[in-house]
Design an enzyme around this catalytic site. Structure first.
Site, PDB file in Angstrom:
ATOM      1  N   CYS A 147      86.776 -17.889 -18.499  1.00 25.94           N
ATOM      2  CA  CYS A 147      86.919 -17.628 -20.455  1.00 25.94           C
ATOM      3  C   CYS A 147      88.340 -16.745 -20.207  1.00 25.94           C
ATOM      4  CB  CYS A 147      85.584 -16.273 -20.421  1.00 25.94           C
ATOM      5  SG  CYS A 147      86.109 -16.020 -22.343  1.00 25.94           S
ATOM      6  N   GLY A 148      89.312 -18.102 -21.165  1.00 27.14           N
ATOM      7  CA  GLY A 148      90.217 -17.384 -21.119  1.00 27.14           C
ATOM      8  C   GLY A 148      91.176 -16.551 -22.041  1.00 27.14           C
ATOM      9  N   CYS A 150      88.788 -13.678 -21.551  1.00 28.80           N
ATOM     10  CA  CYS A 150      88.493 -12.743 -21.078  1.00 28.80           C
ATOM     11  C   CYS A 150      89.591 -12.285 -19.852  1.00 28.80           C
ATOM     12  CB  CYS A 150      87.156 -12.689 -19.861  1.00 28.80           C
ATOM     13  SG  CYS A 150      86.040 -13.173 -21.321  1.00 28.80           S
TER      14      CYS A 150
END
Length: 587
Positions: A147-148, A150
């Site tokens: 996840c970017g 994250c």
């Protein structure tokens, strides 16, 4: 190489990281003032460190040219510095002068140097309950490794954890890989990443703070320490506690060991950031307000009293009352009949639709208070007749931009009225030369009957489409993007956005390559100059949506790579009528 600084590009970056055991990299923009100030210090440090044993090399990346490298390392500002040791990258958080850079990198070049252990705890199914249940207060992030968002949060979260660990007692931050421990994620209703949950004595609630910096997280967690409800021991303390411009919530009880106190405190702990909570055990104070024991009172802000509503609302806590019941009661009475569209109420008004805003010179200072209240009370007389619409007054100068975007920026009238619909449609009322409550009622009745047409901010549509990318404006969005016979990829951009400018040649090349696809439209729209439907809001620039022919009201946000082939692969996978999927034309 420029001086002793290695010029890094997408083609040589990985080779240079492999070649040099320790390498400091600056991601810069040529126009950035901070980058220009750093440049001579960085070059001087590079000259010194190149002679170190072993050599410490310094490199730089023009992030405006090599944007994919910048995206890869989550560069969101300039200059951003990261150092690589034995191929692993670390955030550079040292000084930005020659001597400071030299000392910092020499220390990290030492064979004995080891990064500090993570301050963020990693939890799994095996130890989650044991650790979380034993902490009075702990924040847990549920994340996905891919996840970017994250990845962007990770360094901020770690910095916050280090700072909060120094508190007495320490406040812990933890994380759970929700893709590995999916049972934990399901147990706490995690549906997106990252999801942050606050645990107080093992009981979960949603994290309600900002997450733009480590200070947001730190400040939010520090506010969670102690009781959410402040004990008020005197009548004077209670009077001083009640807000003038926002609601105040007070629980009145007879004894501290009353089981119903715990229910109230649970609500206060969970929502201390949204409302101010007090608690009273003194019988004399309680009787002065004529409320029974075990009562929750929501005090209306004094500034917004009207004859159409009580000064306070009372909820008596029963044996089966839950904290969620208290929350609903507080939420239902969290706004006066007509308050001001300004902090601290503005956030709540932004969640209400339909919302009727009346704009004039709203000023509660002593010399202007009388005029402000005169108009507000006139509006309240109308608002009282329309309980399904939320009303507020708004200062016309503070909210000039909102007036402008609704076509009321140059009305010149003393009062202007704007109604915002459920999907943020803008319904401006024809300006009144003199206030007339009947005119306002007629406007509101037309809205309720669906007889008002929303205002649409739009640039002038081009007379003809001259390039491979179709230009969309507010007035043509429905015709082009919402066309049920076409699949549409639409880029929402800002003229000043550097990332948008970098994307432009690739987006043009994509449109040229797919020009034979008659059932597919590659489009773009200046989102700063045109209104958009709620489903197509730009969260940043560029924001790209794919609107398939069969799902125009629920477009897919494109979050893939930004090479031409990346776009084509995505479009082929998601097409509904193009690429031969229900359409007649194929590549």
């Amino acid at each position: 190489m420029e001086d002793s600084v290695i010029v890094l590009t997408e083609s040589n970056f990985d080779d240079q990281v492999q070649k040099h055991p320790i390498l400091l990299v600056e991601f810069y923009a040529p126009w950035c003032g901070h980058c220009k100030n750093l440049a001579p210090e960085y070059a001087a440090a590079a000259a010194v460190l190149a002679k170190h044993d072993p050599p410490v090399m310094l490199g730089k990346v023009d992030a405006t040219v090599h944007s994919e490298l910048a995206q890869r390392f989550e560069v969101s500002g300039y200059p951003t510095l990261r150092f690589f040791k034995d191929g692993k990258d670390f955030e550079y958080d040292g000084p930005r002068n020659k001597d400071g850079i030299v000392d910092y990198m020499r220390e990290r070049a030492s064979p004995d140097w080891q990064p500090e252990p993570d301050a963020v705890l990693t939890l799994t199914n095996d130890d989650f309950d044991e650790i979380v249940d034993n902490e009075k207060l702990i924040l847990v992030e549920f994340y996905a490794p891919w996840c970017g968002h994250c990845k962007r949060l990770a360094p901020l979260y770690e910095k916050a954890a280090k700072q909060l660990k120094k508190e007495d007692p320490p406040i812990l931050l933890a994380k759970v890989d929700a893709t590995k421990d999916s049972d934990l994620a399901s147990r706490f209703d995690v549906t997106g990443y990252p999801t942050l949950k606050l645990f107080r004595n093992g009981r979960a609630s949603d994290y309600k703070g900002q997450r733009d910096s480590e200070y947001d997280i730190v400040n939010f967690m520090l506010k969670q320490v102690g009781d959410g409800a402040k004990e008020l021991k005197t009548s004077k303390a209670l009077k001083e506690f009640i807000y003038e411009d926002d609601i105040t919530v007070v629980g009145f009880f007879d004894t501290k060991d009353n089981a119903k106190v715990a229910v109230y405190k649970e609500e206060a702990d969970d929502y201390r950031d949204e409302y101010q909570f007090g608690i009273v055990f003194d019988e004399v104070i309680r009787k002065a307000y004529k409320v029974n024991p075990n009562s929750v009172v929501v005090f209306n802000p004094e500034r917004y009293y009207t004859k159409y509503e009580p000064k306070w609302y009372v909820l008596e806590i029963k044996d089966d009352t839950k904290s969620s019941d208290i929350h609903k009661f507080v939420s239902d009475h969290s706004l006066p009949l007509v308050g001001a569209y300004a902090p601290p109420l503005q956030k709540r008004y932004d969640e209400k639709r339909p919302l009727c805003l009346v704009f004039y010179s709203v000023d509660f200072s002593f010399e202007h208070k009388e005029a402000t209240q005169f108009w507000r009370k006139k509006i309240a007389a109308v608002a009282n007749k329309y309980p399904d619409i939320t009303f507020a007054v708004a200062d016309d100068e503070t909210n000039a931009k909102m007036l402008e975007t609704a076509g009321l920026g140059d009305s010149g009238e003393e009062l202007n009225v704007l109604l915002l619909g459920p999907d943020d449609e803008k319904f401006p009322m024809e300006p009144m030369e003199e206030y007339d409550s009947d005119d306002l009622k007629e406007f509101l009745d037309k809205y309720k009957k669906g007889k008002l047409k929303p205002y649409l901010k739009s640039e002038r549509a081009p007379k003809k489409q001259s390039g491979p990318v179709t230009v969309v404006v507010g007035s043509t969005f429905e015709k082009i993007v919402m066309d049920p016979s076409k699949d549409v990829l639409v880029e929402l951009y800002a003229p000043w956005c550097g990332h948008c400018k970098n994307l432009e040649p690739k987006y043009q090349a994509l449109a040229k390559k797919l020009k034979k696809e008659k059932n597919l439209v590659i489009a773009k729209m200046d989102a700063t100059a045109n209104d958009l439907p709620a489903a197509y809001k730009a969260s940043g620039f560029p924001t790209i949506y794919f609107a398939p022919s069969n799902s125009k009201q629920s477009p897919l946000k494109y979050e893939g790579g930004r090479d031409v082939d990346d776009f084509i692969d995505y479009l082929k996978d998601h097409a509904t009528v193009s690429f031969g999927k229900g359409g007649k034309d194929e590549l």
